[in-house]
Design an enzyme around this catalytic site. Structure first.
Site, mmCIF file in Angstrom:
data_model
loop_
_atom_site.group_PDB
_atom_site.id
_atom_site.type_symbol
_atom_site.label_atom_id
_atom_site.label_comp_id
_atom_site.label_asym_id
_atom_site.label_seq_id
_atom_site.Cartn_x
_atom_site.Cartn_y
_atom_site.Cartn_z
ATOM 1 C CB ALA A 48 -0.941 -0.007 1.205
ATOM 2 C CD GLU A 49 2.059 0.960 3.913
ATOM 3 O OE1 GLU A 49 1.283 0.758 4.853
ATOM 4 O OE2 GLU A 49 2.551 0.041 3.222
ATOM 5 C CG ASN A 180 -4.979 0.269 3.280
ATOM 6 O OD1 ASN A 180 -5.830 -0.068 2.444
ATOM 7 N ND2 ASN A 180 -3.893 0.917 2.942
ATOM 8 C CE LYS A 238 -10.331 4.847 0.701
ATOM 9 N NZ LYS A 238 -9.111 4.043 0.519
ATOM 10 N NE ARG A 239 -21.035 7.991 0.325
ATOM 11 C CZ ARG A 239 -22.074 8.552 -0.317
ATOM 12 N NH1 ARG A 239 -21.892 9.641 -1.040
ATOM 13 N NH2 ARG A 239 -23.266 8.013 -0.224
ATOM 14 C CB ALA A 244 -14.445 10.357 -2.147
ATOM 15 C CB ALA A 316 -8.590 1.297 -7.022
ATOM 16 N N GLY A 317 -7.334 2.000 -4.159
ATOM 17 C CA GLY A 317 -7.347 2.840 -2.966
ATOM 18 C C GLY A 317 -6.025 3.560 -2.750
ATOM 19 C CG ASP A 318 -2.651 1.262 -2.148
ATOM 20 O OD1 ASP A 318 -3.159 1.442 -1.028
ATOM 21 O OD2 ASP A 318 -2.254 0.147 -2.548
#
Length: 397
Positions: A48-49, A180, A238-239, A244, A316-318
């Site tokens: 992630a990071e 996360n 985030k939705r 968002a 996608a979130g990252d």
């Protein structure tokens, strides 16, 4: 020298964002199907990071990744690949006694029942990160320090490290925290929900999905999430396909980082801190209250998502976090920060892996500037970042 105080004293802000966490070698399937049926895998990287660091560097920012990998071939591959995106990896530590983590996954969406992931990360080099062995001078050298809840789940030492890095203190960079929530990493620990809530409440900028907030905390809806997390100056809920919702307060809710103590970290830009936490301005310094309990009215900004022809919903979130941070560093308005997040996410959603080249800054800025109707007409398909214009954009006056 070790420890936050020593690190802060030596810090010089030459980096936009420093990201700390575990990165692993990931094996992507050559075809859809169960892991038992996939005949071969292609090698990539995932974390992630480090994903955020790579995306920010690809977008033209000075990004650094701090982590710990094994003194093995997989560790070599990770460091070399992340560095190839333009990320500073000079503070990555090598562990001669522990391996680099790896994992295998199927091609299906993480949210489906058929998605499989096989992690081989227990006892990894990254799980040995602790307050005693990380380079604080590198961690505190950026304008923003980006962390995630995944690191807290790796080991008690990693959790102690995140508590140390999110502790309020003069000279602390702006702390960005992506919740996360990964339930499988917290198996055998009943405190995952409270730990993640604790860490999120100590951050300045927080990213959390509605689905993970409900799963981890039993909280439903963006407003309820904000009620549970009143402290962060900026909260991004985030939705999914709904987009968002960004809550941004004009006052920092207590003595946390550099400006809360009335001083900046050595070499830090006070304009940058303000740009990241102010709802509307890039140069408004926000005072703290003596009790640390200010609850100013939020500016609430809902930002619809884009229509995307999804190839794989991994990373996608990252990418969204990277796009939002990129626009924050540039001092853009809240709506534009979220739109840049959506565009970065759309770039990753239309490729099979966790990373891809983002759209050019000029192109992204052009799309972000579209009016609401034109933004709603956009539909992005694989290859859209390489095309000069999306068909919907061509029809936009």
């Amino acid at each position: 020298m070790s420890g936050p105080a020593a690190g802060t004293a030596a810090a010089a802000t030459t980096t936009d964002v420093v990201c700390l966490g575990e990165s692993m070698v990931t094996f992507l399937p050559s075809q859809p199907g169960r892991l038992a049926d996939v005949p071969s895998f292609g090698r990539g990287i995932g974390g992630a990071e480090s994903n955020v660091a790579c995306a920010l560097a690809a977008a033209g920012h000075r990004a650094a990744w701090v982590g710990r990998v094994g003194a093995d071939g997989f560790g070599d591959h990770l460091v070399e690949t992340i560095a190839s995106y333009g990320v500073d990896t000079s503070a990555v530590r090598r562990d001669p006694a522990r391996p680099t983590g790896v994992y295998f996954r199927t091609a299906t969406d993480r949210g489906t029942d058929t998605h499989e992931v096989a992690y081989y990360r227990a006892g990894s080099a990254a799980s040995a990160m602790s307050p005693e062995n990380v380079p604080y001078e590198a961690l505190f050298a950026g304008r923003v320090l980006h962390l995630s809840g995944i690191t807290a789940a790796l080991s008690p030492d990693c959790l102690a490290l995140l508590r140390e890095l999110t502790a309020p203190r003069p000279g602390r960079p702006l702390v960005s925290f992506d919740v996360n929530h990964r339930p499988h990493l917290w198996r055998g620990c009943a405190e995952d929900a409270s730990v993640l809530l604790e860490l999120a409440r100590r951050a300045d900028l927080v990213f959390v999905g509605e689905d993970e907030a409900e799963e981890a905390w039993g909280i439903v809806g963006a407003e309820a999430i904000r009620a549970a997390l009143p402290e962060p100056s900026v909260l991004v809920v985030k939705r999914g396909s709904a987009g968002a919702t960004v809550f941004a307060s004009e006052l920092r809710p207590g003595p946390r980082g550099a400006e809360a103590a009335g001083t900046a970290a050595p070499g830090a830009s006070t304009d940058t801190v303000s740009a990241a936490t102010s709802a509307t301005s890039a140069d408004t310094t926000c005072p703290a209250t003596s009790a640390g309990t200010a609850t100013p009215a939020d500016t609430v900004t809902p930002v619809p998502a884009l229509r995307v022809d999804v190839v794989a919903a991994v990373g996608a979130g990252d990418a969204f976090a990277a796009g939002f941070l990129s626009a924050t560093l540039r001092g853009l308005p809240v709506r534009d920060r979220a739109r840049h997040g959506h565009l970065m996410a759309a770039a990753v959603l239309t490729v099979p892996g966790d990373l891809t080249d983002p759209p050019s800054r000029d192109r992204a800025d052009r799309l972000v500037a579209l009016d609401d109707a034109a933004w709603g007409r956009l539909r992005l398909a694989p290859g859209w970042t390489a095309a000069d214009r999306a068909p919907e954009e061509v029809r936009t006056p």
